[in-house]
Design a protein around this motif. Structure first.
Motif, PDB file in Angstrom:
ATOM      1  N   ASN A  23      30.862  28.801  37.557  1.00 43.85           N
ATOM      2  CA  ASN A  23      30.485  29.582  38.736  1.00 43.85           C
ATOM      3  C   ASN A  23      31.104  28.962  39.984  1.00 43.85           C
ATOM      4  OD1 ASN A  23      28.892  30.954  36.904  1.00 43.85           O
ATOM      5  ND2 ASN A  23      27.013  29.943  37.523  1.00 43.85           N
ATOM      6  N   ALA A  42      29.450  33.295  42.845  1.00 41.34           N
ATOM      7  CA  ALA A  42      30.130  34.226  41.951  1.00 41.34           C
ATOM      8  C   ALA A  42      29.947  33.735  40.523  1.00 41.34           C
ATOM      9  CB  ALA A  42      31.618  34.311  42.286  1.00 41.34           C
ATOM     10  N   TRP A  44      31.407  34.419  37.070  1.00 41.94           N
ATOM     11  CA  TRP A  44      32.603  35.051  36.504  1.00 41.94           C
ATOM     12  C   TRP A  44      32.400  35.484  35.060  1.00 41.94           C
ATOM     13  CZ3 TRP A  44      36.576  35.945  39.739  1.00 41.94           C
ATOM     14  CH2 TRP A  44      36.685  35.172  40.881  1.00 41.94           C
ATOM     15  N   ALA A  49      32.993  39.971  38.048  1.00 34.94           N
ATOM     16  CA  ALA A  49      32.108  38.890  38.487  1.00 34.94           C
ATOM     17  C   ALA A  49      30.868  39.510  39.110  1.00 34.94           C
ATOM     18  CB  ALA A  49      32.812  37.993  39.507  1.00 34.94           C
ATOM     19  N   LEU A  51      28.309  38.944  42.119  1.00 32.32           N
ATOM     20  CA  LEU A  51      28.169  38.232  43.388  1.00 32.32           C
ATOM     21  C   LEU A  51      26.719  38.315  43.817  1.00 32.32           C
ATOM     22  CD1 LEU A  51      31.327  39.582  45.233  1.00 32.32           C
ATOM     23  CD2 LEU A  51      31.120  37.638  43.660  1.00 32.32           C
ATOM     24  N   LEU A 108      39.098  36.055  44.262  1.00 29.40           N
ATOM     25  CA  LEU A 108      38.179  36.786  45.119  1.00 29.40           C
ATOM     26  C   LEU A 108      38.348  36.268  46.535  1.00 29.40           C
ATOM     27  CD1 LEU A 108      35.744  38.767  45.336  1.00 29.40           C
ATOM     28  CD2 LEU A 108      34.282  36.746  45.068  1.00 29.40           C
TER      29      LEU A 108
END
Length: 142
Positions: A23, A42, A44, A49, A51, A108
């Protein structure tokens, strides 16, 4: 006896196909003097992902917005954002990415801006989190 062997054969590949990424987290504010901020993390997966965090505005006449943009290399895959009105803290939890895109996304970009009458202003520089083997914590303050 054959029925006992079949579940064992199928259980092996299912466990082996799972890929885990550490993470990542962020904690960034608007530019100049902090008028608002966003913090969160996040989680993944292979193609997307989740959030989870919040965006906070410290009051005044304007709102604070956090922008999220997902990229596969230099190609934009998805984008989203959340806004907190003057003096508000808005929690969020949502998915970003395209679960149907082979390979998903690997970067991201996150940016926090004050929203003025003409749109975003006093924006932080964008920070990047990466889907890789390293757990990242990105912090930005003016």
């Amino acid at each position: 006896m054959a029925a006992v062997a079949v579940p064992a054969v199928w259980a092996g590949p299912a466990g082996a196909s799972t890929t885990a990424f550490p993470n990542d987290s962020w904690d960034i504010s608007t530019d100049v003097s902090p008028l608002g901020l966003s913090s969160g993390g996040a989680v993944w997966s292979n193609r997307s992902a989740v959030l989870q965090g919040s965006v906070q505005d410290f009051g005044g006449d304007h709102s604070t917005r956090v922008y999220f943009t997902a990229y596969a290399g230099s190609t934009k895959v998805d984008g989203d954002g959340r806004t907190a009105g003057p003096g508000e803290t808005v929690p969020f939890k949502f998915s970003i990415g395209d679960p149907d895109r082979v390979g998903g996304f690997d970067r991201l970009s996150i940016q926090v801006c004050e929203l003025g009458a003409g749109g975003p202003q006093l924006c932080s520089p964008g920070i990047n989190l990466h889907r890789d083997d390293l757990g990242e914590r990105r912090v930005w303050r003016p």
